[in-house]
Design an enzyme around this catalytic site. Structure first.
Site, PDB file in Angstrom:
ATOM      1  N   LYS A 178      48.714  33.241  46.631  1.00 20.48           N
ATOM      2  CA  LYS A 178      48.322  32.188  45.692  1.00 20.48           C
ATOM      3  C   LYS A 178      48.061  32.866  44.352  1.00 20.48           C
ATOM      4  CE  LYS A 178      45.464  30.299  43.733  1.00 20.48           C
ATOM      5  NZ  LYS A 178      45.471  30.171  42.244  1.00 20.48           N
ATOM      6  N   GLU A 254      38.229  42.695  45.050  1.00 19.68           N
ATOM      7  CA  GLU A 254      38.280  43.518  43.838  1.00 19.68           C
ATOM      8  C   GLU A 254      37.882  42.614  42.677  1.00 19.68           C
ATOM      9  OE1 GLU A 254      42.118  45.469  43.754  1.00 19.68           O
ATOM     10  OE2 GLU A 254      41.562  46.737  45.428  1.00 19.68           O
ATOM     11  N   CYS A 288      40.381  44.801  34.179  1.00 19.71           N
ATOM     12  CA  CYS A 288      39.074  44.871  34.854  1.00 19.71           C
ATOM     13  C   CYS A 288      38.431  46.234  34.691  1.00 19.71           C
ATOM     14  CB  CYS A 288      39.252  44.579  36.330  1.00 19.71           C
ATOM     15  SG  CYS A 288      40.312  45.795  37.115  1.00 19.71           S
ATOM     16  N   GLU A 390      30.454  40.481  31.467  1.00 26.20           N
ATOM     17  CA  GLU A 390      31.865  40.809  31.280  1.00 26.20           C
ATOM     18  C   GLU A 390      32.496  39.788  30.332  1.00 26.20           C
ATOM     19  OE1 GLU A 390      34.734  39.891  34.463  1.00 26.20           O
ATOM     20  OE2 GLU A 390      35.404  41.955  34.275  1.00 26.20           O
TER      21      GLU A 390
HETATM   22  N1  LIG Z   1      38.601  44.750  40.424  1.00 25.74           N
HETATM   23  C1  LIG Z   1      39.854  44.558  40.107  1.00 25.74           C
HETATM   24  O1  LIG Z   1      40.773  45.297  40.548  1.00 25.74           O
HETATM   25  C2  LIG Z   1      40.237  43.421  39.191  1.00 25.74           C
HETATM   26  C3  LIG Z   1      41.551  43.369  38.718  1.00 25.74           C
HETATM   27  C4  LIG Z   1      41.892  42.316  37.844  1.00 25.74           C
HETATM   28  C5  LIG Z   1      40.960  41.344  37.476  1.00 25.74           C
HETATM   29  N2  LIG Z   1      39.711  41.429  37.978  1.00 25.74           N
HETATM   30  C6  LIG Z   1      38.716  40.434  37.576  1.00 25.74           C
HETATM   31  O2  LIG Z   1      39.315  39.120  37.618  1.00 25.74           O
HETATM   32  C7  LIG Z   1      38.719  38.307  36.601  1.00 25.74           C
HETATM   33  C8  LIG Z   1      39.799  37.664  35.752  1.00 25.74           C
HETATM   34  O3  LIG Z   1      40.743  37.041  36.611  1.00 25.74           O
HETATM   35  P1  LIG Z   1      40.688  35.459  36.873  1.00 25.74           P
HETATM   36  O4  LIG Z   1      40.116  34.752  35.693  1.00 25.74           O
HETATM   37  O5  LIG Z   1      42.026  35.054  37.394  1.00 25.74           O
HETATM   38  O6  LIG Z   1      39.616  35.365  38.059  1.00 25.74           O
HETATM   39  P2  LIG Z   1      39.253  34.046  38.900  1.00 25.74           P
HETATM   40  O7  LIG Z   1      38.251  34.454  39.886  1.00 25.74           O
HETATM   41  O8  LIG Z   1      38.990  32.906  38.008  1.00 25.74           O
HETATM   42  O9  LIG Z   1      40.647  33.688  39.671  1.00 25.74           O
HETATM   43  C9  LIG Z   1      41.279  34.648  40.467  1.00 25.74           C
HETATM   44  C10 LIG Z   1      42.144  33.928  41.485  1.00 25.74           C
HETATM   45  O10 LIG Z   1      41.278  33.225  42.370  1.00 25.74           O
HETATM   46  C11 LIG Z   1      41.684  31.876  42.479  1.00 25.74           C
HETATM   47  N3  LIG Z   1      40.500  31.084  42.795  1.00 25.74           N
HETATM   48  C12 LIG Z   1      39.547  30.631  41.936  1.00 25.74           C
HETATM   49  N4  LIG Z   1      38.592  29.954  42.612  1.00 25.74           N
HETATM   50  C13 LIG Z   1      38.944  29.991  43.935  1.00 25.74           C
HETATM   51  C14 LIG Z   1      38.382  29.461  45.147  1.00 25.74           C
HETATM   52  N5  LIG Z   1      37.252  28.752  45.122  1.00 25.74           N
HETATM   53  N6  LIG Z   1      39.033  29.682  46.327  1.00 25.74           N
HETATM   54  C15 LIG Z   1      40.188  30.389  46.341  1.00 25.74           C
HETATM   55  N7  LIG Z   1      40.789  30.908  45.238  1.00 25.74           N
HETATM   56  C16 LIG Z   1      40.158  30.709  44.048  1.00 25.74           C
HETATM   57  C17 LIG Z   1      42.297  31.581  41.139  1.00 25.74           C
HETATM   58  O11 LIG Z   1      43.129  30.441  41.196  1.00 25.74           O
HETATM   59  C18 LIG Z   1      43.068  32.868  40.882  1.00 25.74           C
HETATM   60  O12 LIG Z   1      44.289  32.856  41.579  1.00 25.74           O
HETATM   61  C19 LIG Z   1      37.821  39.222  35.789  1.00 25.74           C
HETATM   62  O13 LIG Z   1      36.484  39.109  36.231  1.00 25.74           O
HETATM   63  C20 LIG Z   1      38.337  40.619  36.141  1.00 25.74           C
HETATM   64  O14 LIG Z   1      37.349  41.625  36.018  1.00 25.74           O
HETATM   65  C21 LIG Z   1      39.305  42.452  38.814  1.00 25.74           C
HETATM   66  N1  LIG Z   2      44.386  47.567  41.030  1.00 26.03           N
HETATM   67  C1  LIG Z   2      44.842  48.207  39.942  1.00 26.03           C
HETATM   68  C2  LIG Z   2      44.476  47.868  38.654  1.00 26.03           C
HETATM   69  C3  LIG Z   2      43.498  46.885  38.341  1.00 26.03           C
HETATM   70  C4  LIG Z   2      43.387  46.440  37.055  1.00 26.03           C
HETATM   71  C5  LIG Z   2      42.446  45.465  36.683  1.00 26.03           C
HETATM   72  O1  LIG Z   2      42.602  44.655  35.730  1.00 26.03           O
HETATM   73  C6  LIG Z   2      45.792  49.330  40.127  1.00 26.03           C
HETATM   74  O2  LIG Z   2      46.096  50.049  39.175  1.00 26.03           O
HETATM   75  O3  LIG Z   2      46.216  49.492  41.300  1.00 26.03           O
END
Ligand SMILES: NC(=O)c1ccc[n+]([C@@H]2O[C@H](COP(=O)([O-])OP(=O)(O)OC[C@H]3O[C@@H](n4cnc5c(N)ncnc54)[C@H](O)[C@@H]3O)[C@@H](O)[C@H]2O)c1
Ligand SMILES: N/C(=C\C=C\C=O)C(=O)O
Length: 486
Positions: A178, A254, A288, A390
């Site tokens: 998804k 993550e 992130c 953040e």
């Molecule tokens: N730790 C990591 O590796 C990493 C990597 C990239 C982004 N992020 C984090 O992601 C965030 C930005 O991404 P975003 O705005 O897409 O995050 P988000 O949590 O809004 O959405 C992420 C995904 O989850 C889905 N989603 C949302 N609510 C849900 C629910 N109740 N049930 C199931 N699925 C649901 C969304 O549709 C989307 O596909 C930032 O906080 C960033 O730090 C972390």
């Molecule tokens: N998970 C990874 C990166 C995450 C980036 C976050 O925005 C990767 O490099 O494998």
């Protein structure tokens, strides 16, 4: 009108409800197409297809056959590189210069890396002595977990989705992906590649939609899902963890971060400036692992601030296909409003705006895009919301420090624990401070330098679990111990 369809059991399908939503290009807010929003019937069909595929040819393949097939997928992504590049940059607005070096190459690498790791990973075995002298042989036997739900974010759509799909499939599972509602394109395009490479139907499925009361929630709550791997905001991770608890499904989370960069006076200043420029501003700050809090040892504070300001003011804003451009828009109007609210808040909390803080003039064709200025602040108190929350945009706050003990405490004073970057030419100090960081990943004199064999994940509220290399095995397989009396 272009349509982004769901990909279920090897077919591109619309939805019974007929519901669609718009996908817009953040560069100019133009309409890219309509996305077919999967409802419960479509999610159920996808999970059932994934389950059935486990019993079909895919489930009977040897690891070597699976790995050969995934190698074909990686090669096909590279052959269709320009299509993936165009699709990703239209969805996100990110410059070709970035996506062609990071996002798309990693889309292929994520398949190859895990295949190689698994092909060479030993199985554990123990010889047990027994009273009759004949002993017993114990060995570990790994089997796929089954149907893995992959919920991915919009900032690095292909990279972060394949970062999960690669190991999941290499371990013999099947997946229902998804992708974020903001970025449907490359997950959909990968469906074509799976068919072209002969990956059996039902192994890779894509359902489009939102989170709550939509495909995301339907998928994580579906009893046919055996495990859930999620990348996104911490609050969302909490919701998904609750869903996974029903039926005791394993999760890999993550999540968010508020990552520190620590710059000591004995650093190589050129490296520290170049690395902090990337870690704070690449991908319009939507990474992130990015640095939103910069701590600089007082003797070099003024010089560092001035040089980072000069670097930021040299960034070239523009359309993705311009090869000179290194700075694009945020992913959406909604995210632009969120980041601008933090720009306003910073001033209210007393920040000095060193550069940026507003919306750039991009000209008539682009002004409707999700553009914001790259921004640097100083002068905020440690308890300011902009220093603690953040933002996930192209901004950072720089604060001076005087001692190593002080900066370790400052860096760790956050509910998050994802990454840190340390800049010093003193190797003893580098390992001492790195080991004191309460994070999952710590870079020294580098940032986002990635070895896919290493453990990746967050501590504290930045996540649960580690993926990467063999670390994903615990999540993507069930480990059985077999004990044979000899
Ligand atoms: N730790 C990591 O590796 C990493 C990597 C990239 C982004 N992020 C984090 O992601 C965030 C930005 O991404 P975003 O705005 O897409 O995050 P988000 O949590 O809004 O959405 C992420 C995904 O989850 C889905 N989603 C949302 N609510 C849900 C629910 N109740 N049930 C199931 N699925 C649901 C969304 O549709 C989307 O596909 C930032 O906080 C960033 O730090 C972390
Ligand atoms: N998970 C990874 C990166 C995450 C980036 C976050 O925005 C990767 O490099 O494998």
């Amino acid at each position: 009108m272009h349509e982004f369809k769901n990909f279920i059991n090897g077919e591109f399908v619309t939805t019974a409800s007929g519901k669609t939503f718009e996908n817009r290009n953040p560069v100019d807010n133009s309409l890219l197409g309509l996305v077919h929003e999967a409802g419960q019937p479509e999610v159920d069909a996808a999970v059932k297809a994934a389950k059935a595929a486990m019993q079909g040819p895919w489930g009977k393949m040897t690891q070597a056959q699976r790995i050969a097939l995934l190698d074909k997928v990686a090669n096909r992504i590279n052959e269709r590189f320009d299509e993936f590049l165009d699709a990703e940059c239209k969805d996100t607005g990110k410059p070709h210069k970035i996506a062609s070096h990071i996002d798309i190459p990693r889309g292929a690498a994520n398949f190859k890396a895990f295949s190689e790791t698994l092909a060479n990973h030993p199985t554990e075995a123990f010889k047990l002595d027994t009273p009759d002298g004949r002993g017993a042989l114990n060995y570990g036997h790994r089997t796929p977990k089954g149907v893995i739900a992959v919920i991915s974010p919009w900032n690095l759509p292909l990279l972060l989705m394949t970062w999960k799909v690669g190991p999941a499939l290499a371990c013999g599972n099947t997946v229902v992906v998804k992708p974020s509602e903001e970025t449907p394109a490359t997950a959909t395009l990968l469906g074509e590649v799976m068919n072209e490479c002969g990956v059996p139907k039902g192994v890779y499925n894509v359902v489009h939609g939102f989170g709550p009361d939509s495909a995301g929630a339907y998928l994580t709550e579906h009893p046919g899902v055996n495990a859930i791997t999620f990348t996104g905001e911490t609050r969302t991770g909490e919701i998904i963890m609750r869903a996974a608890s029903v039926g005791l499904r394993n999760i890999s989370l993550e999540c968010g971060g508020k990552n520190p960069g620590i710059v000591f006076a004995d650093c190589d200043m050129d490296k520290a400036i170049e690395g902090t420029m990337r870690s704070a501003f690449v991908n319009c700050g939507q990474v992130c692992l990015g640095t939103e809090r910069v701590y600089v040892e007082r003797p070099i504070f003024d010089e560092f601030v001035q040089r980072l300001k000069e670097g930021v003011e040299k960034l070239k804003l523009g359309v993705p296909e311009d090869p000179e451009v290194d700075f694009g828009p945020l992913v959406s109007q909604e995210h632009k409003e969120k980041v601008l609210s933090y720009y306003r808040l910073a001033v209210e909390e007393g920040a000095t705006v060193v550069t940026g803080g507003g919306v750039p003039e991009m000209g008539d064709a682009l002004n409707a895009g999700a553009w914001v200025e790259p921004t640097i602040w100083t002068g905020l108190p440690d308890d300011a919301r902009v220093v603690r929350e953040e933002v996930f945009g192209p901004c950072c706050h720089i604060r001076p420090f005087d001692t190593e003990e002080e900066v370790i405490e400052l860096a760790n004073d956050t509910k998050y624990g994802l990454s840190a970057a340390i800049w010093t030419e003193n190797s003893a100090r580098a390992s001492r401070v790195a080991e004191a960081m309460e994070v999952g990943i710590c870079w020294v004199n580098s940032w986002f330098l990635r070895d896919l064999r290493t453990a990746f994940g967050g501590a504290k509220e930045s996540g649960i679990g580690r993926e990467g290399g063999v670390h994903g095995l615990e999540f993507y397989t069930e480990l059985k111990n077999v004990c044979i009396k000899l």
